[in-house]
Enzyme design. Structure first.
Site, short mmCIF file in Angstrom:
data_model
loop_
_atom_site.label_atom_id
_atom_site.label_comp_id
_atom_site.label_asym_id
_atom_site.label_seq_id
_atom_site.Cartn_x
_atom_site.Cartn_y
_atom_site.Cartn_z
N GLU A 45 0.94 8.20 5.17
CA GLU A 45 -0.50 8.00 5.14
C GLU A 45 -0.75 6.82 4.20
O GLU A 45 -0.56 6.95 2.99
CB GLU A 45 -1.19 9.27 4.64
CG GLU A 45 -2.68 9.16 4.48
CD GLU A 45 -3.27 10.40 3.81
OE1 GLU A 45 -4.37 10.26 3.25
OE2 GLU A 45 -2.64 11.48 3.85
N ASP A 56 -11.77 9.60 -3.56
CA ASP A 56 -10.52 9.45 -4.28
C ASP A 56 -10.64 9.77 -5.77
O ASP A 56 -11.64 9.43 -6.40
CB ASP A 56 -9.99 8.01 -4.12
CG ASP A 56 -9.68 7.68 -2.68
OD1 ASP A 56 -9.21 8.58 -1.96
OD2 ASP A 56 -9.94 6.53 -2.26
#
Length: 258
Positions: A45, A56
């Protein structure tokens, strides 16, 4: 046409490793991704650096900001996929917020990603009922599309994500942003059970996994264990050799038959 990711998951439980493209620099990010596969990661990924990475955690935010400061541009994501798929056979997914894809051109991005050997996209900020253009492009170019499911999602939204995902559904195991945690939230298993109940065949579990023991725990009920922050931290602290060692430790959590 068969899904690259589903073909990998058909072989058994998977360790899915995340690293951002362009950190600490473009060349080393490619080497680190190749090292992950050589060290036991089954699916890659690759994160596309973005100026507003709302999902994030701090470790990944800092890494992607370094990549952007060094001049990362979206075509480099396609080039990274090309270079990596020339060297390893593991499926390579890009994880990207969707605005850069829109700016690039959805159909063109899908065409270029497929031509580079990419498997598809994970789209954290794109909900299925707003994804018609991407769904059409992914069908046209035989790409996987991974939508996210959260503990707060309704059963109807989970069903929609299952029906429209291709490859696996990404179960966000905890509410909030990504980052390594000491314990994987109990909400993860409940969410996977809910996804199974609405027809999910393959579920990848991410957000908070950082040890081989946690990988084993997640793979006892999920199909893929997704690890990001722990790998990014290793790359930051010790370079490619360190991230390879971390991946080897994580891979010990996979069932021996996989």
């Amino acid at each position: 046409m068969s899904s690259k990711v589903e073909a990998q998951l058909d072989k058994g439980k998977a360790l899915i490793g995340y690293l951002p493209i362009g950190f600490p620099n473009f060349e080393e990010s490619v080497e680190a991704a190749v090292a992950l596969v050589e060290s036991g990661v089954d699916i890659l990924e690759l994160g596309v650096p973005y100026s507003d990475p709302v999902m994030d955690g701090l470790v990944i935010q800092e890494a992607t900001q370094i990549a952007l400061a060094q001049g990362f541009k979206l075509p480099q994501a396609i080039e990274a996929v090309r270079q990596i798929t020339e060297r390893v056979s593991a499926p390579v997914l890009l994880m990207t917020y969707f605005n850069p894809v829109i700016q690039y051109g959805v159909d063109k991005f899908a065409a270029d990603l497929a031509a580079a050997g990419g498997a598809g996209l994970i789209t954290p900020d794109l909900i299925p009922d707003e994804a018609a253009e991407w769904i059409a492009a992914s069908e046209k170019y035989d790409l996987d599309r991974v939508f996210l499911a959260a503990p707060s999602s309704t059963d109807e939204r989970l069903r929609q994500s299952v029906e429209l995902s291709r490859g696996f559904v990404y179960a966000v195991s905890t509410m909030g942003i990504t980052g390594a945690r000491a314990d994987v939230d109990v909400a993860a298993q409940t969410l996977v059970e809910r996804l199974r109940a609405v027809g999910a065949e393959y579920v990848g579990v991410g957000v908070g996994i950082s040890t081989g023991e946690q990988v084993a725990e997640v793979l006892s009920y999920g199909d893929g264990a997704i690890v990001g922050s722990a790998l990014v931290k290793s790359l930051n602290d010790g370079g490619v050799a360190a991230v390879a060692l971390t991946a080897q430790g994580l891979a010990h959590g996979k069932p021996s038959a996989s």
